[in-house]
Design a protein around this motif. Structure first.
Motif, short mmCIF file in Angstrom:
data_model
loop_
_atom_site.label_atom_id
_atom_site.label_comp_id
_atom_site.label_asym_id
_atom_site.label_seq_id
_atom_site.Cartn_x
_atom_site.Cartn_y
_atom_site.Cartn_z
N ASP A 198 0.83 -1.21 0.00
CA ASP A 198 0.00 0.00 0.00
C ASP A 198 0.87 1.26 0.00
N ALA A 199 1.93 1.24 0.81
CA ALA A 199 2.82 2.39 0.87
C ALA A 199 3.53 2.59 -0.47
N GLY A 200 3.91 1.47 -1.10
CA GLY A 200 4.57 1.57 -2.39
C GLY A 200 3.65 2.14 -3.46
N LEU A 201 2.39 1.73 -3.46
CA LEU A 201 1.44 2.26 -4.43
C LEU A 201 1.17 3.73 -4.18
N ALA A 202 1.08 4.12 -2.90
CA ALA A 202 0.86 5.53 -2.59
C ALA A 202 2.03 6.37 -3.07
N GLY A 203 3.24 5.86 -2.86
CA GLY A 203 4.42 6.57 -3.33
C GLY A 203 4.46 6.69 -4.84
N LEU A 204 4.04 5.62 -5.53
CA LEU A 204 4.00 5.66 -6.99
C LEU A 204 2.95 6.64 -7.48
N ALA A 205 1.81 6.67 -6.81
CA ALA A 205 0.76 7.62 -7.17
C ALA A 205 1.25 9.06 -7.02
N ASP A 206 1.97 9.33 -5.92
CA ASP A 206 2.52 10.68 -5.71
C ASP A 206 3.54 11.02 -6.79
N LEU A 207 4.36 10.06 -7.14
CA LEU A 207 5.38 10.28 -8.17
C LEU A 207 4.73 10.65 -9.49
N LEU A 208 3.71 9.88 -9.89
CA LEU A 208 3.07 10.12 -11.18
C LEU A 208 2.32 11.44 -11.20
N ALA A 209 1.83 11.88 -10.05
CA ALA A 209 1.10 13.15 -9.98
C ALA A 209 2.03 14.35 -9.98
N GLY A 210 3.32 14.11 -9.88
CA GLY A 210 4.29 15.19 -9.82
C GLY A 210 4.84 15.57 -11.18
N PRO A 211 5.98 16.26 -11.19
CA PRO A 211 6.58 16.73 -12.45
C PRO A 211 6.90 15.58 -13.40
N LEU A 212 6.86 15.88 -14.69
CA LEU A 212 6.98 14.86 -15.73
C LEU A 212 8.30 14.10 -15.69
N LEU A 213 9.42 14.80 -15.68
CA LEU A 213 10.71 14.12 -15.82
C LEU A 213 11.05 13.22 -14.63
N PRO A 214 10.85 13.67 -13.39
CA PRO A 214 11.06 12.73 -12.28
C PRO A 214 10.13 11.52 -12.35
N ALA A 215 8.90 11.74 -12.82
CA ALA A 215 7.98 10.62 -12.97
C ALA A 215 8.50 9.63 -13.99
N ALA A 216 9.03 10.14 -15.09
CA ALA A 216 9.57 9.26 -16.13
C ALA A 216 10.72 8.42 -15.58
N ARG A 217 11.64 9.07 -14.91
CA ARG A 217 12.78 8.34 -14.33
C ARG A 217 12.29 7.31 -13.31
N GLY A 218 11.29 7.69 -12.53
CA GLY A 218 10.80 6.81 -11.48
C GLY A 218 10.06 5.59 -11.98
N LEU A 219 9.63 5.62 -13.24
CA LEU A 219 8.95 4.46 -13.81
C LEU A 219 9.93 3.33 -14.15
N PRO B 266 5.23 -0.60 -8.14
CA PRO B 266 6.58 -0.05 -7.93
C PRO B 266 7.65 -1.12 -8.10
N PRO B 267 8.90 -0.70 -8.22
CA PRO B 267 9.99 -1.67 -8.30
C PRO B 267 10.05 -2.54 -7.05
N VAL B 268 10.45 -3.78 -7.22
CA VAL B 268 10.66 -4.66 -6.07
C VAL B 268 11.82 -4.14 -5.24
N GLU B 269 12.85 -3.66 -5.91
CA GLU B 269 14.00 -3.06 -5.25
C GLU B 269 14.27 -1.70 -5.90
N PRO B 270 14.72 -0.72 -5.12
CA PRO B 270 14.99 0.61 -5.70
C PRO B 270 16.01 0.53 -6.83
N VAL B 271 15.82 1.38 -7.83
CA VAL B 271 16.76 1.46 -8.94
C VAL B 271 17.86 2.46 -8.59
N PRO B 272 19.12 2.04 -8.54
CA PRO B 272 20.20 3.00 -8.27
C PRO B 272 20.24 4.10 -9.32
#
Length: 213
Positions: free
Chosen positions: A11-32, A165-171
């Motif tokens: 649930d926390a991971g999905l909430a974080g992903l939702a926040d990421l996608l709702a934010g600025p375009l380029l950080p969202a792209a990298r975060g995908l 979200p990723p299973v493990e964070p992407v460096p």
């Protein structure tokens, strides 16, 4: 091996992903990058994406000239799928990002099949190497069985097409940025992001204008 998160972590991971996608375009792209997309019995780990802004300053965007029936979902809310048909034969999928009313989306350019390999192979029997199954935006959709029916789907729910979200964070040091592929406008913007050295990343081909004779 993928770890199975407990409900609170998920649930926390999905909430974080939702926040990421709702934010600025380029950080969202990298975060995908590293996120998992599931559809049609197949899951891919996203390894390459490409960002597209709305009407302001991005002539390569489908929303450059404003809202149309085709691109309406690009205007939000974030987290929905923008699926379009191209060259009369291929489906491609974007993830909508940013503030509602301001068109922005991230094209999913490539991924690695991490689950459902047998099904992926059945869909694309002519492909010789597993790394080529979802190497390119049209191939990714073909491997997942994504078509017009996914247009507008909410990707963070429990529907037929699901983004997690990723299973493990992407460096971050493994993320590379460069120019977009095959677009006629603003093709030198470094708005394509990919995982360095990943064999599923598509080949770069710079746009070359046609010479009229």
């Amino acid at each position: 091996m993928d770890l199975v998160p407990d409900d609170r972590t998920a649930d926390a991971g999905l909430a974080g992903l939702a926040d990421l996608l709702a934010g600025p375009l380029l950080p969202a792209a990298r975060g995908l990058l590293g996120c998992r997309l599931t559809a049609g019995g197949v899951t891919v780990r996203i390894t390459e994406v490409e960002a597209y802004a709305g009407t302001a300053g991005d002539p390569a965007s489908h929303a450059h000239r404003g809202r149309t029936p085709r691109n309406a979902v690009m205007f939000g809310p974030a987290g929905h799928a923008y699926v379009y048909f191209t060259y009369g034969m291929h489906w491609c999928m974007n993830v909508v990002t940013g503030d509602e009313g301001e068109a922005a989306a991230v094209l999913l350019r490539a991924g690695a099949v991490v689950d459902g390999l047998t099904t992926a192979r059945e869909r694309r029997p002519a492909v010789r190497r597993d790394v080529d199954l979802a190497r390119g935006p049209a191939r990714l959709c073909a491997t997942l069985g994504i078509d017009r029916s996914a247009y507008g789907a909410y990707l963070l729910g429990d529907g037929a097409v699901r983004l997690r979200p990723p299973v493990e964070p992407v460096p971050q040091e493994t993320v590379v940025a460069g120019p977009r592929v095959g677009v006629t406008g603003a093709h030198d913007l470094p708005w394509r992001f990919w995982l360095d050295g990943d064999p599923t990343v598509s080949a770069y081909r710079r746009h070359v204008p046609r010479v009229r004779r």
